[in-house]
Design a protein around this motif. Structure first.
Motif, PDB file in Angstrom:
ATOM      1  N   THR A   1       0.041   2.384  -6.014  1.00  0.00           N
ATOM      2  CA  THR A   1       1.051   1.423  -5.580  1.00  0.00           C
ATOM      3  C   THR A   1       2.048   2.053  -4.599  1.00  0.00           C
ATOM      4  OG1 THR A   1       0.902   0.426  -7.763  1.00  0.00           O
ATOM      5  CG2 THR A   1       2.608  -0.416  -6.341  1.00  0.00           C
ATOM      6  N   HIS A   2       2.483   3.242  -4.928  1.00  0.00           N
ATOM      7  CA  HIS A   2       3.447   4.015  -4.148  1.00  0.00           C
ATOM      8  C   HIS A   2       2.682   4.955  -3.207  1.00  0.00           C
ATOM      9  CE1 HIS A   2       6.487   7.567  -4.400  1.00  0.00           C
ATOM     10  NE2 HIS A   2       6.886   6.739  -3.467  1.00  0.00           N
ATOM     11  N   LEU A   3       3.234   5.259  -2.033  1.00  0.00           N
ATOM     12  CA  LEU A   3       2.677   6.283  -1.129  1.00  0.00           C
ATOM     13  C   LEU A   3       1.210   6.051  -0.787  1.00  0.00           C
ATOM     14  CD1 LEU A   3       4.244   9.545  -2.686  1.00  0.00           C
ATOM     15  CD2 LEU A   3       4.962   8.424  -0.572  1.00  0.00           C
ATOM     16  N   ILE A   4       0.828   4.805  -0.544  1.00  0.00           N
ATOM     17  CA  ILE A   4      -0.558   4.532  -0.151  1.00  0.00           C
ATOM     18  C   ILE A   4      -0.707   4.910   1.331  1.00  0.00           C
ATOM     19  CG2 ILE A   4      -2.319   2.746   0.120  1.00  0.00           C
ATOM     20  CD1 ILE A   4      -1.010   1.259  -2.222  1.00  0.00           C
ATOM     21  N   PRO A   5      -1.708   5.713   1.668  1.00  0.00           N
ATOM     22  CA  PRO A   5      -1.804   6.210   3.055  1.00  0.00           C
ATOM     23  C   PRO A   5      -2.356   5.164   4.027  1.00  0.00           C
ATOM     24  CG  PRO A   5      -3.563   7.149   1.725  1.00  0.00           C
ATOM     25  CD  PRO A   5      -2.720   6.316   0.792  1.00  0.00           C
ATOM     26  N   PHE A   6      -1.554   4.137   4.290  1.00  0.00           N
ATOM     27  CA  PHE A   6      -1.982   3.033   5.158  1.00  0.00           C
ATOM     28  C   PHE A   6      -2.279   3.504   6.579  1.00  0.00           C
ATOM     29  CE2 PHE A   6      -0.718   0.038   1.916  1.00  0.00           C
ATOM     30  CZ  PHE A   6      -1.519  -1.067   2.180  1.00  0.00           C
ATOM     31  N   ALA A   7      -1.382   4.327   7.147  1.00  0.00           N
ATOM     32  CA  ALA A   7      -1.572   4.741   8.545  1.00  0.00           C
ATOM     33  C   ALA A   7      -2.902   5.468   8.703  1.00  0.00           C
ATOM     34  CB  ALA A   7      -0.408   5.631   8.978  1.00  0.00           C
ATOM     35  N   ALA A   8      -3.260   6.301   7.724  1.00  0.00           N
ATOM     36  CA  ALA A   8      -4.521   7.044   7.791  1.00  0.00           C
ATOM     37  C   ALA A   8      -5.713   6.088   7.705  1.00  0.00           C
ATOM     38  CB  ALA A   8      -4.575   8.080   6.673  1.00  0.00           C
ATOM     39  N   GLY A   9      -5.611   5.086   6.815  1.00  0.00           N
ATOM     40  CA  GLY A   9      -6.678   4.082   6.718  1.00  0.00           C
ATOM     41  C   GLY A   9      -6.853   3.333   8.031  1.00  0.00           C
ATOM     42  N   HIS A  10      -5.732   3.024   8.667  1.00  0.00           N
ATOM     43  CA  HIS A  10      -5.803   2.315   9.946  1.00  0.00           C
ATOM     44  C   HIS A  10      -6.447   3.186  11.024  1.00  0.00           C
ATOM     45  CE1 HIS A  10      -2.359  -0.630   8.699  1.00  0.00           C
ATOM     46  NE2 HIS A  10      -3.455  -0.761   7.988  1.00  0.00           N
TER      47      HIS A  10
END
Lengths: 268, 260
Positions: free
Chosen positions: A27-36
């Motif tokens: 829930t916290h600190l999900i690495p969205f930028a890396a996934g993108h």
């Protein structure tokens, strides 16, 4: 020692089509930028591991990055379904998705075992439930001391683990605060690891019991401010619950989803 | 006729909150369980310990979290544990005496489905899945379930057992070597059910104020039975309603009116 680099290079030097990768963060600190960045680089045939796939894997599945998902709870927390995940599973769009499903206790134990260099995780669980009949990775072992019957599942050992954290110092030592999920375990279980951080600082200002992953246990560190958005980074910014709620509408429709990704990921 | 000034959902949440007591160490699911647990903590049970599987131990949120790991839970917690510690030490280690769950379907022996409607390999509706529930259901001292009642949610047999309740009834838990009590109370928007001693089939033990037996029968997918000594769940008091509505209003405001 970790190489301090930018996100683009960290992903292109470590993630290869067909690998098993874990982007963790509970829930916290999900690495969205890396996934993108993985979506932008067009990676394919990945086996994705996450306890809670969340919006980030919904986006990666919807863009066709995944051939298989290993998970524990695939919903949009407090909102409803992950529609791209469901469309892949129910209709094979944009491609069929194989699944391996576990409970959270099982996944947490499997990451812990992977980090501990063990081939399997042993715990008490799965009693009386149907998952046990459908997932052939769930087996049993008898304790040689007490003769108790215990669950055994393979440990999780990703080719690449990616997490997001608050900060690193100039050497690449990483500090994590708040809800820490299975991030440390997932990093230590992996062959290669990437950490994106909100900022790189002179001094971590850590207390004696702070959770720190040393630079020499990591491969890449990249500074990516807001890298966990729309999840959150304790001490930096809050969770955008409004976005999580809106994702339901964006992701329900294939065309709307594609145009959102086009504007917000591919053209960024 | 007395005028009813509460919704069935409010009755359900308040009835569930009343079952919670100071001194309980409660593992809380997100959504309906979380609303009831926090209502109890903010009213009659200030010392109840609430734990969410994100690792937030003894957390005291002022607003209801949308997710299991919202900042509100983390920042108001006594401490944040890693998720492996959460499941290994605190849950499997036997420190939690009450688990509070929701679900999409429940059957006459209180088995819960939150995985799939229809067939697993060709689902009619794919639901999120297990999360922490299977091990919460067997490691906590006892289990309360909160779920809206209808023929679709209260079924003879669940499509998929995500979390084990009383299996096929009688001593099924014992036969599987499970030594915790399992579901002891099911709180719905119409009534409270409990497993009947010996058979472990769910029977109605308390009917919410203003609800008829017919409504309950028509909203249950099997021939539901009623206890001999049946209670009436008291309608929510103004104080209870006020506390719940205030909690829900400030939670909605925090989610939708905040500037991130």
């Amino acid at each position: 020692m970790a190489k301090i680099t930018d996100l683009k290079e960290a992903i292109s030097e470590s993630v290869i089509d067909g690998q098993t990768i874990a982007l963790e963060g509970f829930t916290h600190l999900i690495p969205f930028a890396a996934g993108h960045e993985i979506i932008r680089q067009g990676k394919l045939d990945l086996t994705l591991i996450r306890m809670t796939p969340d919006i980030i894997y919904d986006q990666m599945i919807g863009m066709g990055c995944a051939k298989k998902l290993i998970f524990g709870w695939a919903g949009n927390p407090g909102v409803g379904s992950l529609h791209r995940f469901r469309d892949a599973l129910e209709n094979g769009w944009p491609k069929p998705l194989e699944i391996e499903e576990h409970s959270h206790a099982a996944m947490a134990n499997a990451f812990d075992a992977g980090a501990s260099g063990l081939p399997l995780a042993i715990f008490q669980g799965y009693k009386g439930v149907d998952l046990e009949k459908l997932n052939d990775k769930i087996k049993y072992i008898t304790c040689p001391f007490s003769e108790q019957k215990l669950v055994a599942i393979p440990s999780i050992r990703p080719d690449v683990t990616i997490i997001h954290a608050q900060k690193s110092d100039q050497k690449g030592n990483v500090l994590i605060e708040g809800i820490t999920g299975v991030q440390k375990e997932a990093v230590l279980a992996a062959t290669c690891s990437i950490v994106t951080v909100e900022e790189i600082v002179e001094d971590l200002e850590a207390t004696a019991n702070s959770i720190i992953i040393p630079s020499w246990a990591l491969n890449f560190v990249a500074e990516v401010p807001h890298g966990a958005y729309p999840s959150y980074a304790y001490g930096y910014y809050g969770r955008d619950n409004k976005f999580y709620t809106n994702w339901d509408k964006i992701s329900r429709d294939r065309e709307k989803f594609k145009s959102w990704v086009d504007i917000n990921i591919l053209k960024k | 006729m007395t005028k009813i000034n509460h919704t069935p959902d409010e009755m359900m949440t308040i009835a569930a909150a009343r079952e919670l007591k100071d001194g309980q160490i409660c593992f809380v699911g997100i959504g309906l369980p979380s609303a009831a647990a926090n209502l109890a903590r903010l009213s009659h049970a200030p010392e109840i310990v609430l734990i969410y599987e994100s690792g937030t131990l003894d957390t005291k949120p002022d607003i209801l979290p949308l997710s299991i790991g919202d900042p509100e839970l983390s920042e108001s917690a006594l401490t944040n544990e890693s998720v492996p510690e959460m499941f290994r030490f605190w849950l499997q280690g036997g420190h939690i005496n009450l688990g509070f769950l929701g679900g999409a379907q429940i059957d006459r022996f209180a088995n819960i489905n939150s995985t799939v409607i229809g067939n697993y390999s060709e689902p009619k509706v794919r639901l999120p899945g297990a999360g922490g529930a299977p091990e919460i259901a067997t490691h906590c001292g006892e289990i309360f379930v909160i779920i809206r009642q209808s023929k679709r949610s209260f079924v003879e047999k669940v499509d998929f057992i995500t979390s084990f309740g009383h299996g096929e009834g009688k001593n099924h838990r014992k036969r599987l070597g499970i030594d915790t009590k399992g579901p002891t109370k099911i709180i719905t928007d119409l009534c409270i059910m409990e497993p009947e001693p010996d058979s472990f089939e769910l029977i109605v033990t308390s009917i919410h104020s203003g609800v008829s037996r017919e409504e309950i029968s028509q909203s249950t997918g099997w021939e539901i039975r009623f206890a001999n000594n049946i209670n009436t769940t008291k309608a929510p008091s103004n104080i209870e309603l006020g506390a719940l509505r205030a909690l829900q209003n400030r939670s909605l405001e925090a989610t939708f009116l905040s500037k991130n």
